[in-house]
Structure formats: structure tokens, C-alpha cells
Design a protein around this motif. Sequence first.
Motif, PDB file in Angstrom:
ATOM      1  N   ILE A 102      43.538  42.400 -40.084  1.00 25.42           N
ATOM      2  CA  ILE A 102      44.699  42.237 -39.214  1.00 25.42           C
ATOM      3  C   ILE A 102      44.820  40.758 -38.885  1.00 25.42           C
ATOM      4  O   ILE A 102      43.819  40.081 -38.648  1.00 25.42           O
ATOM      5  CB  ILE A 102      44.535  43.052 -37.907  1.00 25.42           C
ATOM      6  N   GLU A 103      46.026  40.231 -38.847  1.00 25.78           N
ATOM      7  CA  GLU A 103      46.227  38.819 -38.547  1.00 25.78           C
ATOM      8  C   GLU A 103      45.671  38.477 -37.172  1.00 25.78           C
ATOM      9  O   GLU A 103      45.967  39.155 -36.180  1.00 25.78           O
ATOM     10  CB  GLU A 103      47.716  38.480 -38.597  1.00 25.78           C
ATOM     11  N   ASN A 104      44.861  37.436 -37.106  1.00 27.14           N
ATOM     12  CA  ASN A 104      44.352  36.972 -35.817  1.00 27.14           C
ATOM     13  C   ASN A 104      45.443  36.280 -35.025  1.00 27.14           C
ATOM     14  O   ASN A 104      46.265  35.548 -35.583  1.00 27.14           O
ATOM     15  CB  ASN A 104      43.199  35.996 -36.003  1.00 27.14           C
ATOM     16  N   ASN A 105      45.449  36.501 -33.722  1.00 23.22           N
ATOM     17  CA  ASN A 105      46.298  35.717 -32.834  1.00 23.22           C
ATOM     18  C   ASN A 105      45.762  34.289 -32.765  1.00 23.22           C
ATOM     19  O   ASN A 105      44.605  34.032 -33.121  1.00 23.22           O
ATOM     20  CB  ASN A 105      46.309  36.339 -31.436  1.00 23.22           C
ATOM     21  N   PRO A 106      46.568  33.338 -32.303  1.00 24.07           N
ATOM     22  CA  PRO A 106      46.098  31.952 -32.245  1.00 24.07           C
ATOM     23  C   PRO A 106      44.804  31.774 -31.450  1.00 24.07           C
ATOM     24  O   PRO A 106      44.024  30.865 -31.733  1.00 24.07           O
ATOM     25  CB  PRO A 106      47.269  31.214 -31.571  1.00 24.07           C
ATOM     26  N   ASP A 107      44.550  32.650 -30.463  1.00 21.43           N
ATOM     27  CA  ASP A 107      43.329  32.528 -29.667  1.00 21.43           C
ATOM     28  C   ASP A 107      42.150  33.289 -30.278  1.00 21.43           C
ATOM     29  O   ASP A 107      41.080  33.360 -29.666  1.00 21.43           O
ATOM     30  CB  ASP A 107      43.566  32.995 -28.230  1.00 21.43           C
ATOM     31  N   GLY A 108      42.345  33.858 -31.469  1.00 26.56           N
ATOM     32  CA  GLY A 108      41.277  34.551 -32.158  1.00 26.56           C
ATOM     33  C   GLY A 108      41.242  36.045 -31.933  1.00 26.56           C
ATOM     34  O   GLY A 108      40.541  36.770 -32.648  1.00 26.56           O
ATOM     35  N   THR A 109      41.974  36.547 -30.959  1.00 27.04           N
ATOM     36  CA  THR A 109      41.979  37.977 -30.670  1.00 27.04           C
ATOM     37  C   THR A 109      42.786  38.737 -31.723  1.00 27.04           C
ATOM     38  O   THR A 109      43.505  38.141 -32.539  1.00 27.04           O
ATOM     39  CB  THR A 109      42.568  38.270 -29.279  1.00 27.04           C
ATOM     40  N   LEU A 110      42.684  40.051 -31.682  1.00 28.94           N
ATOM     41  CA  LEU A 110      43.478  40.935 -32.533  1.00 28.94           C
ATOM     42  C   LEU A 110      44.375  41.783 -31.647  1.00 28.94           C
ATOM     43  O   LEU A 110      43.948  42.260 -30.585  1.00 28.94           O
ATOM     44  CB  LEU A 110      42.564  41.841 -33.363  1.00 28.94           C
ATOM     45  N   ASP A 111      45.607  41.977 -32.061  1.00 26.54           N
ATOM     46  CA  ASP A 111      46.578  42.746 -31.293  1.00 26.54           C
ATOM     47  C   ASP A 111      46.252  44.235 -31.381  1.00 26.54           C
ATOM     48  O   ASP A 111      46.143  44.784 -32.481  1.00 26.54           O
ATOM     49  CB  ASP A 111      47.984  42.472 -31.821  1.00 26.54           C
ATOM     50  N   PHE A 112      46.100  44.889 -30.241  1.00 23.99           N
ATOM     51  CA  PHE A 112      45.709  46.303 -30.257  1.00 23.99           C
ATOM     52  C   PHE A 112      46.812  47.200 -30.800  1.00 23.99           C
ATOM     53  O   PHE A 112      46.533  48.260 -31.365  1.00 23.99           O
ATOM     54  CB  PHE A 112      45.295  46.746 -28.853  1.00 23.99           C
ATOM     55  N   LEU A 143      36.274  34.830 -27.287  1.00 22.27           N
ATOM     56  CA  LEU A 143      37.016  36.018 -26.860  1.00 22.27           C
ATOM     57  C   LEU A 143      36.720  36.277 -25.389  1.00 22.27           C
ATOM     58  O   LEU A 143      35.553  36.384 -24.999  1.00 22.27           O
ATOM     59  CB  LEU A 143      36.614  37.228 -27.693  1.00 22.27           C
ATOM     60  N   PRO A 144      37.752  36.422 -24.547  1.00 22.69           N
ATOM     61  CA  PRO A 144      37.520  36.649 -23.118  1.00 22.69           C
ATOM     62  C   PRO A 144      36.807  37.974 -22.862  1.00 22.69           C
ATOM     63  O   PRO A 144      36.954  38.939 -23.626  1.00 22.69           O
ATOM     64  CB  PRO A 144      38.941  36.675 -22.534  1.00 22.69           C
ATOM     65  N   LEU A 145      36.047  38.040 -21.775  1.00 20.64           N
ATOM     66  CA  LEU A 145      35.360  39.278 -21.424  1.00 20.64           C
ATOM     67  C   LEU A 145      36.352  40.411 -21.188  1.00 20.64           C
ATOM     68  O   LEU A 145      36.069  41.571 -21.511  1.00 20.64           O
ATOM     69  CB  LEU A 145      34.499  39.056 -20.177  1.00 20.64           C
ATOM     70  N   SER A 146      37.518  40.093 -20.618  1.00 21.97           N
ATOM     71  CA  SER A 146      38.529  41.133 -20.384  1.00 21.97           C
ATOM     72  C   SER A 146      39.014  41.727 -21.694  1.00 21.97           C
ATOM     73  O   SER A 146      39.289  42.939 -21.779  1.00 21.97           O
ATOM     74  CB  SER A 146      39.710  40.554 -19.601  1.00 21.97           C
ATOM     75  N   TYR A 147      39.099  40.887 -22.729  1.00 24.43           N
ATOM     76  CA  TYR A 147      39.513  41.394 -24.045  1.00 24.43           C
ATOM     77  C   TYR A 147      38.446  42.306 -24.627  1.00 24.43           C
ATOM     78  O   TYR A 147      38.762  43.334 -25.240  1.00 24.43           O
ATOM     79  CB  TYR A 147      39.795  40.226 -24.997  1.00 24.43           C
ATOM     80  N   LEU A 148      37.190  41.956 -24.450  1.00 26.89           N
ATOM     81  CA  LEU A 148      36.105  42.802 -24.959  1.00 26.89           C
ATOM     82  C   LEU A 148      36.124  44.161 -24.268  1.00 26.89           C
ATOM     83  O   LEU A 148      35.872  45.191 -24.911  1.00 26.89           O
ATOM     84  CB  LEU A 148      34.759  42.111 -24.760  1.00 26.89           C
ATOM     85  N   ALA A 149      36.410  44.180 -22.990  1.00 27.81           N
ATOM     86  CA  ALA A 149      36.505  45.455 -22.271  1.00 27.81           C
ATOM     87  C   ALA A 149      37.663  46.286 -22.813  1.00 27.81           C
ATOM     88  O   ALA A 149      37.543  47.521 -22.962  1.00 27.81           O
ATOM     89  CB  ALA A 149      36.685  45.200 -20.779  1.00 27.81           C
ATOM     90  N   GLU A 150      38.782  45.642 -23.116  1.00 28.32           N
ATOM     91  CA  GLU A 150      39.913  46.347 -23.721  1.00 28.32           C
ATOM     92  C   GLU A 150      39.538  46.897 -25.097  1.00 28.32           C
ATOM     93  O   GLU A 150      39.943  48.009 -25.471  1.00 28.32           O
ATOM     94  CB  GLU A 150      41.107  45.411 -23.854  1.00 28.32           C
TER      95      GLU A 150
END
Length: 334
Positions: A102-112, A143-150
Amino acid sequence: MDFRSDTVTKPTQAMRDAMANAAVGDDVYGDDPTVNELEAWAAERHGFDAAMFTTSGTQANLLGLMAHCQRGDEYLCGQQAHNYKYEAGGAAVLGSIQPQPIENNPDGTLDFGKLKAAIKPDDSHFARTKLLSLENTINGKVLPLSYLAEARKFVDEHGLNLHLDGARVYNAAVALDVDVIEIAKHFDSMTICLSKGLGAPIGSLLLGSRAFIERARRLRKMVGGGMRQAGILAAAGKLALTEQVAQLATDHSNAKKLAEGLNDIPGFSVNAEFVQTNIVFAKLAESVEIDAIAKELAQQDITISPSNPVRFVTHKDISSQDIDVLLEKLSALV
């Protein structure tokens, strides 16, 4: 000075002494005391039931993916994920596991939303989606901790497991100013590379449940990863995790200094927002002849990887004074 990667670090003298004096046995038989100590300590330290010492991050990721997935299964990951893009297609070639990038967002996250759309229905036409693999840091970004929780909530909702390529997970923890367990607790499995910024000469860890590590240990033997007197290496790995973590903050500070200095050089452009750990990407103007610059620097014992963008990586063998020298040389050459 070598700015290509933090994989070029040299072991400390304490590591060399520990390696020379390590108590050893045959790890394939399970009786190398230094390996056993490292694995038991690492599992408890990071909140997992078990751990396994491996030769490399690539091997640890491969064994993790193969222990989670069967032939014909699929894992979700980022387009920029190391275990998809830079590990020779091992999961597909050796595990018959299909990657779904899946394409990474600019901040490295992946869109759920995109991840959800990529999960295959339970249908014989499709691979079986079993796993989400994240990477932290990814291209130096945290990756932010909030993103890991998501992400944990997402995999629980969709019946998936969650794996972390934690090659530089300690860089992430230092940047977030949290204990590494605050990252690890969200994952079913995790890798930790000991031979990047942490400075060990060889080795990575794979962590997970006891049953997961038992499967991975069998797979390690299958791919030729069983080592004998591996305690010589594990001794350095333990010091990497106990004595070298504090160094990472210095590496991050040096990377920030480098990024700011590069932005002052004509033809170099760095997005300082994304310099969160020890990796700096500089975009170059067409007028910058980076291949010629790299050759000139090499003659002065300064090594970089010529590309556009060009990646600079700081580590324990790069000092603040080295940053000054590099910036001065680059400015003169440009």
C-alpha cells in the motif's frame, strides 16, 4: 567518515572484549549460554514470551513472515517497506507469501481505508490476508504511538496479526522519549536489528509468542540460519541493547545539524520536518553533480551514496565535528 548507513558502525571495545570472553555452546542444540541469556533477557525486556537470535534483519523478517503465514497467504505492508522492497522478494520466493503493498503516506504511515480495501474476501480466487507489517522507523520517520494503537485496533477488527519491522525501533523510542515497550506492546511480533545504530557487528532478534518462535526456529534451520557457537556474537548484541541506546540521541542531534547545514548549501534541499531520527534525505538541483562530488569526497576518506535524493545516515562513528567537515567540503565542491 562513512555516511552511507548506520550498518557501517564498528563494534565498541567493550563488545570486542565481551566477544573474546563469551561463554559458548552449540546454539542449534540450544546449549549456548550467552545466546540463551540474550534471548531470555530480550523477550522479557520487550514484553514478549520468547525471542530468537538471527543473523540479520532480513532473516528475522523472513522468518517472522513465514511463521505467521502459510503458502498462499498474504501480508499487507507499505510500498516503501524494507521487507517488501529491499529484501530480494524473500517472502514470495521462499515462503510463497504474497505481499500486498500500500502506498505510504508522506509521514510513513499507511491509510487504514486503503488497507481495509486491500483485505481479500474469503474466496478461493484470492490469497488469504493474514498479516499487517509495519516498519518503525521508516526512512527515518517515526510512527506515532496513537497510530500504533489504531493499527492494533484495525488488525483486531479484521482478524489479522500485526508484525513490526523494528530494525531501528530504538531510534523511534528515543525520538518519542518513551521506553521501547510502549511501541512493542502493540505488536504480535517484532524484529530488532542489533547491527545498525546500536553498533553490534552482526545480528537481529525476532520476538513473539512461544509457539511463534518455535515455528520460526524450525524455519531458521530450514534456511540455513542455525549457528553453532553464536554466543560470540550474542555477547555483543546484549551490549548493543544495554550500553548503546543513549548514543542514538546524539546521532539524531547530528542528523538535525546536518539537515540544517545542507539547506544552506546551494542546490541542496532537506525537509527538516521529516528528519526525526538519524536519516537525512537531500533533494538535489540538476546543477549538482553528485557523482563527481562523491568521487572527490572519497579521495578525502569521506564516503556517501551518490543519488538523488542523496541519503546521509548518522551513527556512533560520526561526530559533530565530522558534520562540520562534510558540510565544509560539500559547500566547496558545489
